[in-house]
Design an enzyme around this catalytic site. Structure first.
Site, PDB file in Angstrom:
ATOM      1  N   CYS A 133      68.240  26.286  57.052  1.00 32.50           N
ATOM      2  CA  CYS A 133      68.729  25.882  56.113  1.00 32.50           C
ATOM      3  C   CYS A 133      67.638  25.396  54.367  1.00 32.50           C
ATOM      4  O   CYS A 133      66.739  24.927  55.351  1.00 32.50           O
ATOM      5  CB  CYS A 133      69.188  24.220  56.783  1.00 32.50           C
ATOM      6  SG  CYS A 133      70.467  22.948  55.205  1.00 32.50           S
ATOM      7  N   CYS A 136      67.969  21.745  53.825  1.00 24.17           N
ATOM      8  CA  CYS A 136      67.176  21.154  54.481  1.00 24.17           C
ATOM      9  C   CYS A 136      65.917  21.146  54.407  1.00 24.17           C
ATOM     10  O   CYS A 136      65.093  20.052  53.813  1.00 24.17           O
ATOM     11  CB  CYS A 136      67.587  21.043  55.993  1.00 24.17           C
ATOM     12  SG  CYS A 136      68.846  21.450  56.171  1.00 24.17           S
ATOM     13  N   ASP A 137      64.956  22.129  53.923  1.00 26.91           N
ATOM     14  CA  ASP A 137      64.089  22.271  53.850  1.00 26.91           C
ATOM     15  C   ASP A 137      63.347  22.620  52.502  1.00 26.91           C
ATOM     16  O   ASP A 137      62.264  23.017  52.758  1.00 26.91           O
ATOM     17  CB  ASP A 137      63.262  23.466  55.104  1.00 26.91           C
ATOM     18  CG  ASP A 137      63.744  22.598  56.314  1.00 26.91           C
ATOM     19  OD1 ASP A 137      63.432  21.336  56.441  1.00 26.91           O
ATOM     20  OD2 ASP A 137      63.722  23.642  57.397  1.00 26.91           O
TER      21      ASP A 137
END
Ligand code: NAP
Length: 325
Positions: A133, A136-137
């Site tokens: 992701c 997300c990261d």
């Protein structure tokens, strides 16, 4: 018999549970025996969920959602659904333990699972440089050299997004032609930070506690080489978890559960779906949570209509014939 069973305990399932519990439906949440809390349990810092300006760990966020649902009367069972019977007015689920539950309505919120490469290094270094992701990261890879694996829209979208952070992004694709749409391709080709690595499969991901590189196998001549980098984003597709309802609920060409417009109504009256299992595009915790809200509100309307239709004598056809909400 219950009013509502919710299958799944990610942001969609728990948010549906919070709303339904507050609405007095005392929902039963089947949270899974292994993956309770959903995909966010595999994430570390979540920085984009509104309301947490300092960020929050994925598992902590899910625990808070669970507690919030329980506070209003949701009951949570840590087991897996192994069978469903959804065709009739009464919705039935069978759990791994053999226990069976029945309800007037069911919300199916089982999420989706990112496809994996299936490498040892991938599972060992997941969350330590291997991610599924970018949203997300990506932030954790400032000025790092990283790679995205895949040749579809997701891979190119993630690669383009990651150039905001990384100093260089390799796109590793197993063929010499991309599956992604033309516009995504043009955007990626024009980005100076992106370098394509064609005809290459990732044969291994290297590193002990953090990613240090990948072993690439040439898909034409089989030769191998190492490429040094610090992060690998696997973007080779997502599979909505529809196994339990295959042949029961209609699905879309993307493999997600079909729902009626912006509602959560599936092809079977009394069965609602929410979260990643209906969403082939956005797949964010916050969009899943919103989708769970929609499902809980749809269930409230459905149950109210069911009551007005004279339950328990109402037939599925009568309920199906009710005006769209
Ligand atoms: P996808 O279109 O199925 O593409 C998956 C890519 O991963 C393909 O290039 C495939 O290679 C590669 N791949 C699959 N398995 C692999 C493996 N084991 N090892 C290495 N490579 C592998 O999936 P997606 O990119 O996630 O897109 C899914 C759907 O969402 C699509 O309909 C897409 O258009 C849509 N989407 C749209 C947007 C947007 O419009 N903004 C953004 C993201 C996704 P091959 O090409 O060789 O098969």
């Amino acid at each position: 018999m219950r009013k509502l069973i919710i299958v799944g305990s990610g942001p969609a399932g728990y948010t549906a549970a919070i709303y339904a519990a507050r609405g007095g439906l005392a929902p039963l949440v089947i949270a899974s025996s292994v993956e309770a809390g959903g995909e966010l349990m595999n994430t570390t810092e979540v920085e984009n969920f509104p309301g947490f300006p300092e960020g929050i760990q994925g598992p902590e966020l899910m625990t808070k959602m669970q507690e919030q649902a329980e506070r209003f009367g949701a009951e949570i069972v840590y087991d897996d659904v192994v069978g469903v019977d959804l065709g009739g007015m009464v919705k039935k689920v069978v759990l791994g333990s053999g226990k069976e539950y029945e309800a007037d309505a069911l919300i199916y919120a089982t999420g989706s699972a990112p496809r994996k490469l299936g490498l040892d290094g991938e599972s060992r270094l997941s969350g330590r440089g291997v991610s599924y992701c970018a949203t997300c990261d990506g932030f954790f890879f400032r000025e790092r050299v990283i790679a995205v694996v895949g040749g579809g829209d997701s891979a190119l979208e993630e690669a383009t997004f990651l150039t905001k952070f990384a100093s260089k992004v390799y796109v590793i694709h197993r063929r010499d032609e991309l599956r992604a749409s033309k516009i995504m391709q043009e955007r990626a080709f024009a980005n100076e930070k992106i370098e394509f690595v064609w005809n290459s499969a990732v044969a291994d991901i290297l590193g002990q506690d953090a990613v240090t590189g990948v072993v690439l196998e040439d898909t034409v001549d089989g030769s191998r080489r190492e490429l040094a980098l610090e992060g690998v984003f696997v973007a080779i597709g997502n599979d909505p978890r529809t196994r339990l309802v295959t042949g029961v609920l209609e699905t879309t060409s993307a493999g997600t559960v079909w729902v009626d417009g912006r509602s959560s109504r599936t092809s079977v009256p009394g069965v609602f779906a929410a979260g990643d299992v209906i969403d082939p595009i956005y797949r964010q915790a916050v969009t899943a949570a919103g989708s769970g809200t929609v499902a809980a509100l749809d269930v409230e309307h459905y149950l109210a209509a069911l009551g007005e239709a004279g339950e328990p004598d109402a037939t599925a056809d009568q309920i199906e014939g009710l005006p769209a909400l």
